[in-house]
Design a protein around this motif. Structure first.
Motif, PDB file in Angstrom:
ATOM      1  N   LYS A 215       0.896  11.921   7.493  1.00  0.00           N
ATOM      2  CA  LYS A 215       0.574  10.675   6.745  1.00  0.00           C
ATOM      3  C   LYS A 215       1.066   9.504   7.698  1.00  0.00           C
ATOM      4  O   LYS A 215       1.982   9.496   8.646  1.00  0.00           O
ATOM      5  N   LEU A 216       0.246   8.653   7.342  1.00  0.00           N
ATOM      6  CA  LEU A 216       0.302   7.088   7.987  1.00  0.00           C
ATOM      7  C   LEU A 216       1.728   6.568   7.473  1.00  0.00           C
ATOM      8  O   LEU A 216       1.806   6.658   6.169  1.00  0.00           O
TER       9      LEU A 216
ATOM     10  N   ILE B 289      -1.902  18.401   0.527  1.00  0.00           N
ATOM     11  CA  ILE B 289      -1.112  18.553   1.642  1.00  0.00           C
ATOM     12  C   ILE B 289      -0.001  17.222   1.709  1.00  0.00           C
ATOM     13  O   ILE B 289       1.213  17.294   2.194  1.00  0.00           O
ATOM     14  N   ILE B 290      -0.177  16.220   0.919  1.00  0.00           N
ATOM     15  CA  ILE B 290       0.598  15.224   0.551  1.00  0.00           C
ATOM     16  C   ILE B 290       0.764  14.899  -0.915  1.00  0.00           C
ATOM     17  O   ILE B 290      -0.067  14.684  -1.599  1.00  0.00           O
ATOM     18  N   ASN B 291       1.941  14.897  -1.440  1.00  0.00           N
ATOM     19  CA  ASN B 291       2.207  14.591  -2.566  1.00  0.00           C
ATOM     20  C   ASN B 291       3.559  13.807  -2.924  1.00  0.00           C
ATOM     21  O   ASN B 291       4.770  14.319  -2.773  1.00  0.00           O
ATOM     22  N   GLU B 292       3.239  12.594  -2.635  1.00  0.00           N
ATOM     23  CA  GLU B 292       4.434  11.688  -2.975  1.00  0.00           C
ATOM     24  C   GLU B 292       5.192  11.601  -4.205  1.00  0.00           C
ATOM     25  O   GLU B 292       4.718  12.021  -5.135  1.00  0.00           O
ATOM     26  N   THR B 293       6.160  10.768  -4.092  1.00  0.00           N
ATOM     27  CA  THR B 293       7.126  10.771  -5.625  1.00  0.00           C
ATOM     28  C   THR B 293       6.018   9.759  -6.357  1.00  0.00           C
ATOM     29  O   THR B 293       6.113   8.939  -6.358  1.00  0.00           O
ATOM     30  N   VAL B 294       5.300  10.501  -7.196  1.00  0.00           N
ATOM     31  CA  VAL B 294       4.338  10.112  -8.279  1.00  0.00           C
ATOM     32  C   VAL B 294       4.509  10.647  -9.758  1.00  0.00           C
ATOM     33  O   VAL B 294       4.908  11.839  -9.554  1.00  0.00           O
ATOM     34  N   PRO B 295       4.673   9.764 -10.690  1.00  0.00           N
ATOM     35  CA  PRO B 295       4.713  10.623 -11.817  1.00  0.00           C
ATOM     36  C   PRO B 295       3.925  11.585 -12.143  1.00  0.00           C
ATOM     37  O   PRO B 295       2.653  11.589 -11.677  1.00  0.00           O
ATOM     38  N   ASN B 296       4.360  12.698 -12.875  1.00  0.00           N
ATOM     39  CA  ASN B 296       3.267  14.021 -12.900  1.00  0.00           C
ATOM     40  C   ASN B 296       2.265  13.574 -14.163  1.00  0.00           C
ATOM     41  O   ASN B 296       1.489  14.463 -14.412  1.00  0.00           O
TER      42      ASN B 296
ATOM     43  N   ARG C 244       3.521   9.695  13.714  1.00  0.00           N
ATOM     44  CA  ARG C 244       4.173  10.149  15.174  1.00  0.00           C
ATOM     45  C   ARG C 244       3.277  11.238  15.438  1.00  0.00           C
ATOM     46  O   ARG C 244       2.753  12.223  14.783  1.00  0.00           O
ATOM     47  N   ALA C 245       3.203  11.382  16.947  1.00  0.00           N
ATOM     48  CA  ALA C 245       2.274  12.527  17.332  1.00  0.00           C
ATOM     49  C   ALA C 245       2.988  13.785  16.918  1.00  0.00           C
ATOM     50  O   ALA C 245       4.203  13.825  17.398  1.00  0.00           O
ATOM     51  N   GLY C 246       2.329  14.702  16.552  1.00  0.00           N
ATOM     52  CA  GLY C 246       2.968  16.041  16.042  1.00  0.00           C
ATOM     53  C   GLY C 246       3.114  15.967  14.597  1.00  0.00           C
ATOM     54  O   GLY C 246       3.144  17.010  14.013  1.00  0.00           O
TER      55      GLY C 246
ATOM     56  N   LEU D 156       0.891  -1.162  -0.143  1.00  0.00           N
ATOM     57  CA  LEU D 156      -0.035  -0.033   0.062  1.00  0.00           C
ATOM     58  C   LEU D 156       0.846   1.297  -0.006  1.00  0.00           C
ATOM     59  O   LEU D 156       1.833   1.497   0.826  1.00  0.00           O
ATOM     60  N   LYS D 157       0.751   2.089  -0.997  1.00  0.00           N
ATOM     61  CA  LYS D 157       1.363   3.273  -1.120  1.00  0.00           C
ATOM     62  C   LYS D 157       0.591   4.503  -1.210  1.00  0.00           C
ATOM     63  O   LYS D 157      -0.306   4.625  -2.053  1.00  0.00           O
ATOM     64  N   ILE D 158       0.966   5.519  -0.291  1.00  0.00           N
ATOM     65  CA  ILE D 158       0.155   6.680  -0.618  1.00  0.00           C
ATOM     66  C   ILE D 158       0.828   7.450  -1.530  1.00  0.00           C
ATOM     67  O   ILE D 158       1.736   7.678  -1.918  1.00  0.00           O
ATOM     68  N   MET D 159      -0.388   8.133  -2.206  1.00  0.00           N
ATOM     69  CA  MET D 159      -0.077   8.964  -3.343  1.00  0.00           C
ATOM     70  C   MET D 159      -0.348  10.342  -3.129  1.00  0.00           C
ATOM     71  O   MET D 159       0.502  11.242  -3.399  1.00  0.00           O
ATOM     72  N   PHE D 160      -1.460  10.650  -2.694  1.00  0.00           N
ATOM     73  CA  PHE D 160      -1.856  12.189  -2.370  1.00  0.00           C
ATOM     74  C   PHE D 160      -2.855  12.154  -1.205  1.00  0.00           C
ATOM     75  O   PHE D 160      -3.612  11.159  -1.091  1.00  0.00           O
TER      76      PHE D 160
END
Lengths: 116, 114
Positions: free
Chosen positions: B101-102, A55-62, B95-97, A43-47
Motif C-alpha cells: 500500500k501507498l 490483500i489490504i484490510n485496514e482498521t475499518v469497522p466490520n 517502499r521498494a519491496g 485520504l485513508k485506504i480501506m481495502f
C-alpha cells in the motif's frame, strides 16, 4: 470511455440503513482499492483486492464489507450506517503487484455519502 | 515506520510565479514516490513518480519533482503557476519491496492568485 466509474455519485441516507457503492474499471488492472476521504480531505485506504483476493484490510469497522466478483469490479457494502460514515468514498485501480508497486493508481470520481 | 509529511497545509502563489509544494518521507530502504492532484469535487489524478534513475522527474501539466535522497524529500515544482493549478496536492510513498500500500501525505492546498 470512463476508466474507473462509481455509482452512485451521491448517496443520502438515514442512520441505520444499509447501502452499497459499486465500482468498475475498464483498464484491465488487477488491483482495486477503496479509499475514504473525510471532510478535512484526509485520504485513508480501506481495502484492496488483487485478482479478487483481499490483500489490504485496514482498521475499518466490520460494518464495511468489500466484495470483488471479478477483477474489474469492487463493491463496498455498508451496514447500519452511522453519522461518522459521511465522507467521499473513492475507488481506484492499478496494475499493482504483478506489474510492480511503482504503477500509479487511477481514481474514480468518488461517491459522496451523507448520513442523516 | 513509513511516513510522508507535507509540512504546509496551504501554499499561496501569484500566477506566473514559480511554485513549490513540499514533501518529505521516511522509509527504510529505497522509496517509490508519487504526486497526485485533486481538483475540486473530482477524484485524484496521477501527476508524476520517482522509481529510480534521474532525480528530476517530469510529469503532467508542466510539473516536475526532484528526489533528494540525503534530505529525504520529493518537492513538487512548476516554473510558472497557472490559476488552473489551484487544487489539492498529495504526496505518497511506497517502499521498494513492499508492494502492499501507498502511504499518503495529508495534502497541501495550492491557491494560485491571478
Amino acid at each position: 470511455d470512463t476508466a474507473v466509474s462509481q455509482t452512485p455519485k451521491y448517496l443520502v441516507t438515514q442512520m441505520g440503513n444499509d447501502k452499497s457503492i459499486k465500482c468498475e474499471q475498464n483498464l484491465g488492472h488487477d488491483t482495486m482499492y477503496w479509499y475514504k476521504q473525510d471532510s478535512k480531505k484526509f485520504l485513508k485506504i480501506m481495502f484492496s483486492y488483487n485478482n479478487k483476493e483481499l490483500i489490504i484490510n485496514e482498521t475499518v469497522p466490520n460494518r464495511f464489507s468489500p466484495k470483488s466478483p471479478d477483477k474489474a469490479h469492487l463493491n463496498l457494502h455498508i451496514n447500519s450506517l452511522e453519522l461518522g460514515d459521511s465522507a467521499v468514498y473513492f475507488c481506484a485501480s492499478s496494475q499493482g503487484l504483478a506489474g510492480g508497486p511503482w504503477n500509479e493508481q487511477f481514481f474514480g470520481p468518488g461517491t459522496r455519502l451523507t448520513v442523516l | 515506520a513509513q511516513s510522508v509529511a507535507q509540512p504546509e497545509d496551504q501554499v499561496n502563489v501569484a500566477e506566473g510565479n514559480p511554485l513549490t509544494v513540499k514533501c518529505t518521507y521516511s522509509v527504510s530502504g529505497n522509496p517509490y514516490l508519487f504526486w497526485y492532484v485533486q481538483y475540486p469535487n473530482r477524484g485524484l489524478q496521477f501527476l508524476l513518480k520517482y522509481i529510480t534513475g534521474d532525480n528530476l522527474v517530469k510529469g503532467s501539466y508542466g510539473f516536475e519533482a526532484e528526489f533528494n535522497k540525503s534530505q529525504t524529500s520529493f518537492h513538487l515544482k512548476k516554473p510558472s503557476a497557472l490559476v488552473s493549478d489551484s487544487a489539492l496536492y498529495f504526496c505518497a510513498v511506497i517502499r521498494a519491496g513492499n508492494n502492499r500500500k501507498l502511504i499518503w501525505g495529508l495534502g497541501t492546498s495550492l491557491a494560485v492568485n491571478p
